[in-house]
Design a protein around this motif. Structure first.
Motif: not given
Length: 256
Positions: A79-82, A84, A86-87, A90-91, A106
């Motif tokens: 989920l914190d991968h570039e 994603s 979702h990321k 989120q950002d 998610t």
């Protein structure tokens, strides 16, 4: 038999006007949904779409605590991968608004080694949110927000792929996406086409030909052209003038 919805096309001079109008459309949909059911269920796709939603940050009337956000599709990466979706959301959005973390649904990244189990788990997440509240065969999202690729794909439903004929599952997986990364999960057409509202966003000269193919020649059967909400569902396109220059389908003036 329900008659599929015809698309309404709104074209704007620039992406700023588009984003602002899309935000107003979303807020109106949210208000109606919260008034009826006390919640607002929305599914979003990736690409440039989350950035288009940043106009919501400065708007009044957004009841973030009533939002339940799902993903129309997601890349099977951490989920914190570039890569994603979702990321990116989120950002660009979640980190700037007071949406409860438990309202953001998610994929379970711990299951990414087994795509079938991962898709089943995400489908069960939808069942928990919708099945006890709605009696429909498929979940009825208040709004699904989609983009479109230059090949006419939407969510992770690609031209010529066997998933185009999936009629039973709510969530399916793909391990041979022609666009990297290859492993993804996606909502299926029955889910997308049971939504109360579906809104596409497409901008830029790179979308000229594909918008013409989708909107003027739906008989080509491109994935995005197969999005036609049944019954009383709404289907709208938010596009800019650069992308819609070749579209022959009549465009509408945006009004709430």
């Amino acid at each position: 038999m329900a008659v599929p919805t015809r698309p309404v096309v709104y074209s704007f001079s620039d992406t700023s006007n588009l984003s602002d109008s899309l935000a107003e459309y979303i807020i109106k949909a949210q208000r109606e949904s919260v008034d009826k059911r006390g919640r607002f269920t929305v599914a979003i796709s990736g690409g440039s779409l989350p950035k288009t939603l940043t106009a919501l940050i400065s708007k009044s009337g957004v009841k973030w605590d009533k939002w339940h956000v799902f993903y129309a599709d997601e890349r099977v990466v951490p989920l914190d991968h570039e890569d994603s979706n979702h990321k990116l959301a989120q950002d660009t959005l979640y980190s700037k608004v007071p949406i409860p973390r438990e309202n953001i649904h998610t994929i379970d990244e711990s299951l990414q080694d087994d795509l079938e189990e991962l898709a089943d788990a995400y489908e069960k997440e939808l069942v928990r949110e919708f099945a006890q509240k709605d009696s429909a065969r498929f979940p009825v999202f208040d709004l699904i927000l989609l983009g479109v690729g230059p090949d006419g794909h939407t969510a992770s439903l690609f031209p010529g792929h066997e998933l185009l004929s999936e009629n039973d599952r709510w969530v399916a997986y793909i391990e041979d996406s022609p666009k990297p990364p290859p492993r993804r999960v996606t909502l299926t057409f029955p889910v997308i086409n049971h939504a109360a509202r579906v809104a596409f966003v497409a901008t830029g000269v790179g979308k000229v030909q594909i918008l013409h193919d989708i909107l003027d020649t739906p008989e080509l059967g491109l994935p995005a052209a197969r999005v036609r909400p049944v019954a009383s569902g709404q289907l709208v396109w938010f596009v800019d003038d650069a992308a819609s220059v070749e579209v022959k389908l009549a465009k509408s003036e945006f009004k709430l």
